[in-house]
Design a protein around this motif. Structure first.
Motif, short mmCIF file in Angstrom:
data_model
loop_
_atom_site.label_atom_id
_atom_site.label_comp_id
_atom_site.label_asym_id
_atom_site.label_seq_id
_atom_site.Cartn_x
_atom_site.Cartn_y
_atom_site.Cartn_z
N ALA A 8 0.84 -1.20 0.00
CA ALA A 8 0.00 0.00 0.00
C ALA A 8 0.87 1.25 0.00
O ALA A 8 0.57 2.23 -0.70
N THR A 9 1.98 1.22 0.74
CA THR A 9 2.86 2.38 0.78
C THR A 9 3.52 2.60 -0.58
O THR A 9 3.63 3.74 -1.06
N ARG A 10 3.92 1.55 -1.22
CA ARG A 10 4.54 1.68 -2.55
C ARG A 10 3.54 2.20 -3.57
O ARG A 10 3.89 3.03 -4.42
N ILE A 11 2.29 1.74 -3.49
CA ILE A 11 1.28 2.20 -4.46
C ILE A 11 1.01 3.68 -4.27
O ILE A 11 0.88 4.44 -5.24
N ARG A 12 0.96 4.14 -3.01
CA ARG A 12 0.75 5.57 -2.77
C ARG A 12 1.92 6.39 -3.33
O ARG A 12 1.73 7.46 -3.92
N ALA A 13 3.11 5.91 -3.14
CA ALA A 13 4.28 6.64 -3.66
C ALA A 13 4.26 6.70 -5.17
O ALA A 13 4.56 7.74 -5.78
N GLY A 15 1.58 6.59 -7.05
CA GLY A 15 0.49 7.48 -7.43
C GLY A 15 0.92 8.93 -7.31
O GLY A 15 0.57 9.78 -8.16
N ALA A 16 1.66 9.26 -6.26
CA ALA A 16 2.11 10.64 -6.07
C ALA A 16 3.09 11.03 -7.18
O ALA A 16 3.07 12.16 -7.70
N GLN A 19 1.12 11.63 -10.38
CA GLN A 19 0.38 12.89 -10.31
C GLN A 19 1.32 14.06 -10.57
O GLN A 19 0.97 15.01 -11.29
#
Length: 175
Positions: A8-13, A15-16, A19
């Motif tokens: 989950a942490t890797r996916i958020r990174a 995504g950022a 963006q």
């Protein structure tokens, strides 16, 4: 070597980073980020805890009321037991007095107007009390003096009063 970050942490990174690339390509800046949603102060655990506490209060209210009522009943019963014990002691003392022949003799002389052989008994009779229906104070005084007189005197007075009332009723019927 194991990866230190969760998926989950890797996916958020990722995504950022994506963006940021989109904003650079379009030439616009990032939109003002929306404030994080307010968390409700009452969480599920707090609600369950409050519900459990309310259930405990409701469940314990009736037994506590019963406990307090029973404690007061116990106190009342103890008080009644003490009074009964005191009464028993008084009755034992009275029974012991009645075992004494001198006490029995004195009570018989006083209540029943008994006299010993060779003695002369006298009964003092006071002014007669008229028992009228209008004068309840006289009737009360007559009851007080009746308690002090011998039983046979009270019996004859009752017969005389009944006879007098019958005579008055007969005279009223003749009129």
């Amino acid at each position: 070597m194991p990866d230190r970050f969760s998926t989950a942490t890797r996916i958020r990174a990722l995504g950022a980073q994506a963006q940021a690339r989109v904003y650079r390509a379009t030439g616009r800046g990032p939109a003002v980020p929306a404030p994080p949603p307010r968390r409700n102060r009452l969480t599920g655990r707090a609600a369950v805890l409050a519900l459990v506490l309310c259930a405990l209060v409701v469940a314990l209210a009736y037994p506590m009321r019963q406990y307090i009522a029973q404690r007061s009943q116990i106190a009342d019963q103890r008080k009644q037991a003490q009074e009964a014990q005191k009464r028993v002691e008084e009755l034992r003392e009275e029974k012991a007095r009645w075992q004494d022949p001198a006490y029995v003799r004195s009570r018989a002389r006083e209540r029943l107007n008994y006299v010993l052989p060779g003695e002369t008994g006298f009964t003092v009779v006071g002014p007669s009390q008229s028992a009228t229906a209008d004068d309840s104070a006289d009737r009360h005084d007559a009851n007080d003096t009746a308690a002090l007189r011998a039983w046979y005197a009270n019996l004859w007075d009752g017969v005389d009063r009944a006879d007098a009332q019958a005579a008055r009723a007969a005279q009223a019927d003749q009129r």
